[in-house]
Scaffold this motif. Structure first.
Motif, PDB file in Angstrom:
ATOM      1  N   ARG A  71       0.847  -1.192   0.000  1.00 33.00           N
ATOM      2  CA  ARG A  71       0.000   0.000   0.000  1.00 33.00           C
ATOM      3  C   ARG A  71       0.882   1.241   0.000  1.00 33.00           C
ATOM      4  NH1 ARG A  71      -3.993   1.730   5.063  1.00 33.00           N
ATOM      5  NH2 ARG A  71      -3.592   3.969   4.924  1.00 33.00           N
ATOM      6  N   MET A  72       0.485   2.244  -0.765  1.00 30.96           N
ATOM      7  CA  MET A  72       1.197   3.523  -0.738  1.00 30.96           C
ATOM      8  C   MET A  72       0.196   4.675  -0.802  1.00 30.96           C
ATOM      9  SD  MET A  72       2.815   3.835  -4.607  1.00 30.96           S
ATOM     10  CE  MET A  72       3.294   5.531  -4.365  1.00 30.96           C
ATOM     11  N   TRP A  73       0.570   5.753  -0.125  1.00 28.19           N
ATOM     12  CA  TRP A  73      -0.205   6.989  -0.162  1.00 28.19           C
ATOM     13  C   TRP A  73       0.239   7.719  -1.415  1.00 28.19           C
ATOM     14  CZ3 TRP A  73      -1.253   9.989   4.947  1.00 28.19           C
ATOM     15  CH2 TRP A  73      -2.093  11.080   4.697  1.00 28.19           C
ATOM     16  N   ALA A  74      -0.555   7.644  -2.497  1.00 25.38           N
ATOM     17  CA  ALA A  74      -0.072   8.038  -3.816  1.00 25.38           C
ATOM     18  C   ALA A  74      -0.328   9.493  -4.159  1.00 25.38           C
ATOM     19  CB  ALA A  74      -0.716   7.153  -4.880  1.00 25.38           C
ATOM     20  N   GLY A  75      -1.292  10.119  -3.535  1.00 21.97           N
ATOM     21  CA  GLY A  75      -1.571  11.503  -3.870  1.00 21.97           C
ATOM     22  C   GLY A  75      -2.942  11.926  -3.402  1.00 21.97           C
ATOM     23  N   GLY A  76      -3.288  13.143  -3.743  1.00 24.06           N
ATOM     24  CA  GLY A  76      -4.580  13.664  -3.357  1.00 24.06           C
ATOM     25  C   GLY A  76      -4.619  15.170  -3.513  1.00 24.06           C
ATOM     26  N   LYS A  77      -5.661  15.758  -2.958  1.00 21.31           N
ATOM     27  CA  LYS A  77      -5.789  17.217  -2.973  1.00 21.31           C
ATOM     28  C   LYS A  77      -6.522  17.662  -1.713  1.00 21.31           C
ATOM     29  CE  LYS A  77      -9.735  16.781  -6.157  1.00 21.31           C
ATOM     30  NZ  LYS A  77     -10.238  17.140  -7.502  1.00 21.31           N
ATOM     31  N   VAL A  78      -6.181  18.870  -1.265  1.00 22.32           N
ATOM     32  CA  VAL A  78      -6.708  19.403  -0.014  1.00 22.32           C
ATOM     33  C   VAL A  78      -7.205  20.813  -0.268  1.00 22.32           C
ATOM     34  CG1 VAL A  78      -6.225  19.875   2.412  1.00 22.32           C
ATOM     35  CG2 VAL A  78      -4.972  18.059   1.245  1.00 22.32           C
ATOM     36  N   GLU A  79      -8.380  21.116   0.272  1.00 23.56           N
ATOM     37  CA  GLU A  79      -8.925  22.468   0.226  1.00 23.56           C
ATOM     38  C   GLU A  79      -9.069  22.965   1.660  1.00 23.56           C
ATOM     39  OE1 GLU A  79     -12.889  24.943  -1.299  1.00 23.56           O
ATOM     40  OE2 GLU A  79     -12.799  22.757  -1.498  1.00 23.56           O
ATOM     41  N   PHE A  80      -8.411  24.081   1.965  1.00 22.38           N
ATOM     42  CA  PHE A  80      -8.482  24.677   3.285  1.00 22.38           C
ATOM     43  C   PHE A  80      -9.612  25.715   3.275  1.00 22.38           C
ATOM     44  CE2 PHE A  80      -4.034  23.448   2.539  1.00 22.38           C
ATOM     45  CZ  PHE A  80      -3.874  22.538   3.579  1.00 22.38           C
ATOM     46  N   VAL A  81     -10.728  25.369   3.878  1.00 19.32           N
ATOM     47  CA  VAL A  81     -11.942  26.185   3.798  1.00 19.32           C
ATOM     48  C   VAL A  81     -11.992  27.208   4.922  1.00 19.32           C
ATOM     49  CG1 VAL A  81     -14.468  26.122   3.726  1.00 19.32           C
ATOM     50  CG2 VAL A  81     -13.136  24.270   2.680  1.00 19.32           C
ATOM     51  N   SER A  82     -11.765  26.760   6.144  1.00 16.61           N
ATOM     52  CA  SER A  82     -11.747  27.653   7.308  1.00 16.61           C
ATOM     53  C   SER A  82     -10.807  27.048   8.346  1.00 16.61           C
ATOM     54  CB  SER A  82     -13.153  27.845   7.878  1.00 16.61           C
ATOM     55  OG  SER A  82     -13.713  26.611   8.296  1.00 16.61           O
ATOM     56  N   PRO A  83     -10.323  27.854   9.295  1.00 16.54           N
ATOM     57  CA  PRO A  83      -9.284  27.364  10.205  1.00 16.54           C
ATOM     58  C   PRO A  83      -9.753  26.239  11.135  1.00 16.54           C
ATOM     59  CG  PRO A  83      -9.400  29.767  10.220  1.00 16.54           C
ATOM     60  CD  PRO A  83     -10.614  29.284   9.497  1.00 16.54           C
ATOM     61  N   ILE A  84      -8.853  25.291  11.366  1.00 12.19           N
ATOM     62  CA  ILE A  84      -8.965  24.383  12.511  1.00 12.19           C
ATOM     63  C   ILE A  84      -8.165  25.043  13.632  1.00 12.19           C
ATOM     64  CG2 ILE A  84      -8.355  22.120  13.465  1.00 12.19           C
ATOM     65  CD1 ILE A  84      -8.588  20.953  10.664  1.00 12.19           C
ATOM     66  N   GLU A  85      -8.789  25.310  14.756  1.00  9.90           N
ATOM     67  CA  GLU A  85      -8.121  26.019  15.834  1.00  9.90           C
ATOM     68  C   GLU A  85      -7.594  25.047  16.884  1.00  9.90           C
ATOM     69  OE1 GLU A  85     -10.902  28.850  17.338  1.00  9.90           O
ATOM     70  OE2 GLU A  85     -10.894  30.060  15.496  1.00  9.90           O
ATOM     71  N   ALA A 110       4.393  32.144  -1.406  1.00  9.79           N
ATOM     72  CA  ALA A 110       3.173  32.950  -1.475  1.00  9.79           C
ATOM     73  C   ALA A 110       3.323  34.289  -0.768  1.00  9.79           C
ATOM     74  CB  ALA A 110       2.001  32.176  -0.879  1.00  9.79           C
ATOM     75  N   GLU A 111       4.395  34.463   0.008  1.00  5.57           N
ATOM     76  CA  GLU A 111       4.720  35.740   0.655  1.00  5.57           C
ATOM     77  C   GLU A 111       3.563  36.295   1.476  1.00  5.57           C
ATOM     78  OE1 GLU A 111       5.992  38.163  -2.619  1.00  5.57           O
ATOM     79  OE2 GLU A 111       8.035  37.357  -2.565  1.00  5.57           O
ATOM     80  N   GLY A 112       3.013  35.447   2.327  1.00  8.77           N
ATOM     81  CA  GLY A 112       1.973  35.888   3.236  1.00  8.77           C
ATOM     82  C   GLY A 112       0.562  35.669   2.755  1.00  8.77           C
ATOM     83  N   ASN A 113       0.378  35.379   1.491  1.00 10.32           N
ATOM     84  CA  ASN A 113      -0.964  35.070   0.987  1.00 10.32           C
ATOM     85  C   ASN A 113      -1.316  33.631   1.340  1.00 10.32           C
ATOM     86  OD1 ASN A 113      -1.437  37.595  -0.414  1.00 10.32           O
ATOM     87  ND2 ASN A 113       0.123  36.910  -1.873  1.00 10.32           N
ATOM     88  N   PRO A 114      -2.524  33.369   1.791  1.00 13.93           N
ATOM     89  CA  PRO A 114      -2.872  32.004   2.203  1.00 13.93           C
ATOM     90  C   PRO A 114      -2.937  31.039   1.025  1.00 13.93           C
ATOM     91  CG  PRO A 114      -4.810  33.422   2.237  1.00 13.93           C
ATOM     92  CD  PRO A 114      -3.637  34.318   1.975  1.00 13.93           C
ATOM     93  N   VAL A 115      -2.464  29.831   1.253  1.00 12.31           N
ATOM     94  CA  VAL A 115      -2.601  28.749   0.267  1.00 12.31           C
ATOM     95  C   VAL A 115      -3.911  28.037   0.574  1.00 12.31           C
ATOM     96  CG1 VAL A 115      -1.621  26.601  -0.624  1.00 12.31           C
ATOM     97  CG2 VAL A 115      -0.105  28.495   0.019  1.00 12.31           C
ATOM     98  N   ARG A 116      -4.874  28.152  -0.316  1.00 13.26           N
ATOM     99  CA  ARG A 116      -6.212  27.607  -0.074  1.00 13.26           C
ATOM    100  C   ARG A 116      -6.409  26.205  -0.648  1.00 13.26           C
ATOM    101  NH1 ARG A 116      -7.620  30.140   4.273  1.00 13.26           N
ATOM    102  NH2 ARG A 116      -7.895  32.390   4.024  1.00 13.26           N
ATOM    103  N   GLN A 117      -5.662  25.864  -1.673  1.00 11.37           N
ATOM    104  CA  GLN A 117      -5.780  24.542  -2.285  1.00 11.37           C
ATOM    105  C   GLN A 117      -4.387  23.979  -2.521  1.00 11.37           C
ATOM    106  OE1 GLN A 117      -8.206  25.336  -5.790  1.00 11.37           O
ATOM    107  NE2 GLN A 117     -10.025  24.623  -4.719  1.00 11.37           N
ATOM    108  N   PHE A 118      -4.261  22.680  -2.302  1.00 17.51           N
ATOM    109  CA  PHE A 118      -2.954  22.035  -2.409  1.00 17.51           C
ATOM    110  C   PHE A 118      -3.177  20.625  -2.936  1.00 17.51           C
ATOM    111  CE2 PHE A 118       0.591  19.620  -0.357  1.00 17.51           C
ATOM    112  CZ  PHE A 118       1.660  20.313  -0.905  1.00 17.51           C
ATOM    113  N   SER A 119      -2.598  20.327  -4.098  1.00 20.00           N
ATOM    114  CA  SER A 119      -2.683  18.969  -4.632  1.00 20.00           C
ATOM    115  C   SER A 119      -1.287  18.371  -4.660  1.00 20.00           C
ATOM    116  CB  SER A 119      -3.296  18.958  -6.033  1.00 20.00           C
ATOM    117  OG  SER A 119      -2.512  19.715  -6.937  1.00 20.00           O
ATOM    118  N   TYR A 120      -1.212  17.055  -4.522  1.00 23.12           N
ATOM    119  CA  TYR A 120       0.090  16.404  -4.410  1.00 23.12           C
ATOM    120  C   TYR A 120       0.041  15.026  -5.059  1.00 23.12           C
ATOM    121  CZ  TYR A 120      -2.239  14.051  -0.507  1.00 23.12           C
ATOM    122  OH  TYR A 120      -3.131  13.341   0.257  1.00 23.12           O
TER     123      TYR A 120
END
Length: 274
Positions: free
Chosen positions: A82-96, A226-236
């Motif tokens: 088994r391998m973790w092959a990839g995916g994508k993440v969307e950061f919608v609102s903060p987890i505190e 990104a120099e301070g701008n939030p990264v909202r989506q990240f695919s890998y």
């Protein structure tokens, strides 16, 4: 091998986990990565949510590789690796930090394919992370199951990395870093700490550096670009393994309106790109 039709009975299967995003775990992750500790009430750094919600099972319920046996939440794919092959993440609102968070996971798709190394099965899972009714993170994860390596089978061609890096960092992951990350994510996969298993059973040349940890480091690089701008989506996507005690180059550049970050091994081959 069970057919995809038989395995597709797992499509739609759900699992729900709840966890407190505790400050102590944040302290341990910050010490592992060598970064600042987020305070109580502050936003959890990107991808740190992978340190919570993990299966806590006795050894009797694990497979040969140290992962939970298949057939519970994950389908009983009759392929051993088994391998973790990839995916994508969307950061919608903060987890505190300090809040109670819920992870709702759903099996979305199961596909069977044939590659140069033999049969493959790709399982796609959606994870939703919620603070009450508020969606914080939406994630799609692809797990790939493969056959054991066959003697004399052709080795996959290494991926050619992008060019034109504007920022370059390097690290040489050692067994202490990898042990700490495995412990923090309760990841029992033996390829990360059992070198005999990694070499003799799964066919790697050494301990394999964690793909999720590589993703964390690359996201930090993207945030710097990104120099301070939030990264909202990240695919890998994991394209080839990176190894313990071998230098890894983390590189990145602007790519139009997006950012492109990637990791290379010491031979200049791409291990992960994002």
């Amino acid at each position: 091998m069970q057919t995809v039709t038989e395995l597709n009975s797992w499509v739609g299967k759900e699992q729900v986990r709840t966890a407190i995003i505790d400050h102590r775990q944040c302290e341990l992750m910050a010490a592992t990565l060598g970064c600042d500790i987020p305070k109580h009430g502050e936003e959890l750094p990107g991808l740190w949510h992978w340190c919570w919600f993990n299966d806590a099972l006795p050894a009797s319920e694990l497979g040969r590789d140290g992962h939970p046996r298949k057939g519970g939440f994950l389908p009983p794919v009759p392929l051993p690796r088994r391998m973790w092959a990839g995916g994508k993440v969307e950061f919608v609102s903060p987890i505190e930090v300090g809040t109670e968070c819920t992870k709702r996971s759903t099996i979305m798709d199961i596909q069977e394919k044939n590659g140069r190394s033999g049969s493959l099965c790709i399982v796609t899972i959606e994870h939703l992370f919620l603070d009450g009714d508020r969606l914080c993170v939406r994630e799609e994860q692809n797990l790939v199951y493969r056959e054991d390596p066959k003697e004399g089978a052709p080795k996959p061609s290494p991926a050619k990395p992008p060019s034109g890096a504007q920022i370059i960092k390097s690290l040489k992951p050692d067994s202490v870093l990898m042990f700490r990350y495995s412990a923090l994510t309760f990841n029992g996969h033996r390829i990360h700490y059992d070198v005999d298993y990694a070499r003799d059973v799964e066919g790697y040349r050494d301990l394999v550096f964690h793909a999720p940890l590589t993703a964390m480091l690359l996201l930090r690089l993207a945030e710097e670009l990104a120099e301070g701008n939030p990264v909202r989506q990240f695919s890998y996507r994991a394209t080839s393994p990176l190894y313990c005690n071998e230098e890894v180059k983390l590189r990145g550049r602007a790519d139009g309106e997006s950012l492109l970050v990637w990791a290379e091994n010491m031979a200049g081959e791409s291990g992960n790109d994002r």
